[in-house]
Design a protein around this motif. Structure first.
Motif: not given
Length: 281
Positions: A19-22, A167-172, A178-179
């Protein structure tokens, strides 16, 4: 209590991480999408898996305290087989029906086409981790039954780290998908880290188990083909919620019939559990 609490908290902590990355995606809409997808996934998978683990834990505790050689491993192996017999087609079915299910449950008002798209993507990819989620819950209870909480503690911490890094690698580049993949891989890594030491001690992965898993995968593939075809045939036959309900119901019925039919042809002994349930009903 420490290892038990950490093991229980892994899934909620992972959801918080996702959720933080989202919150950085789609102007913050990624938070709602990943939470809706994960919560729906946990309702469908979690209730089934946790029901099994709550039943098997007392049995494993008794067998761990006893002296009957091999009984603990046999019970654990049977539980894994029986659980995966149901979880593998559930995972495939949820992936196939992700979009109509999300649209049926949430698609209304401000939950527009874009919201349906990103939420169904999340549900599709997070469902890849259902087998890992099931195995990790069963094996963690096996360690607790033997008063060996260190392995689940370390495995849970490692799975959290894997989720953060992915998450750091795939979110963007991949957004909510990715998440969801990060969560699925994290669950699978957790399961594998629990399985490796248990395999050395109990020899769970026998030739019979591998053969059964191969048959389950074959039946799941047959079911997936039939379910995918049914979903396409029924899509758009009716409009609105009735049309979605038709797609969901017809696809689920055809998929279940094909899976259990294939399991019967392949001689999977887990089918006897289904027969007993039908006789009781």
């Amino acid at each position: 209590m420490g290892p038990v609490m950490v093991s229980t908290w892994v899934q909620p902590i992972n959801l918080t991480i996702n959720s933080k990355f989202g919150s950085r995606l789609y102007g913050g809409a990624g938070v709602s999408a990943i939470e809706y997808a994960t919560n729906l996934y946990l309702i469908l998978a979690g209730v089934f898996v946790l029901s099994i683990t709550n039943v098997i834990f007392p049995q494993l505790s008794r067998l761990s305290a006893g002296e009957e050689k091999g009984a603990f491993a046999a019970a654990l192996r049977q539980t894994l087989r029986g659980t995966l017999f149901f979880v593998l087609p559930m995972s495939a079915g949820l992936m196939i029906l992700a979009r109509p299910l999300v649209s049926f449950l949430y698609g209304d008002g401000r939950f527009d086409a874009f919201s349906i798209e990103i939420t169904s993507q999340g549900l599709f990819w997070v469902s890849l981790g259902m087998a890992g989620y099931a195995v990790q819950n069963i094996l963690s209870r096996a360690y607790f039954a033997r008063q060996q909480g260190k392995v689940p503690l370390l495995a849970g911490g490692a799975s959290l780290l894997v989720n953060i890094l992915l998450c750091a690698a795939l979110a963007e580049p991949f957004g909510v998908a990715g998440l969801a993949v990060s969560s699925a891989v994290s669950s699978t890594v957790y399961a594998l880290l629990l399985l490796a030491p248990m395999q050395r001690r109990e020899k769970l992965l026998t030739s019979g188990l591998w053969a059964a898993l191969g048959k389950m995968l074959a039946a799941t593939l047959a079911m997936s083909a039939a379910a995918q075809g049914t979903a396409r045939l029924t899509d758009g036959l009716l409009g609105g919620k009735p049309g979605l309900l038709l797609t969901l119901g017809a696809t689920a019925l055809v998929g279940a019939a094909v899976y259990f039919g294939a399991a019967l042809l392949l001689g999977l002994e887990e089918l006897s559990v289904v027969k007993k349930l039908l006789k009781r009903g």
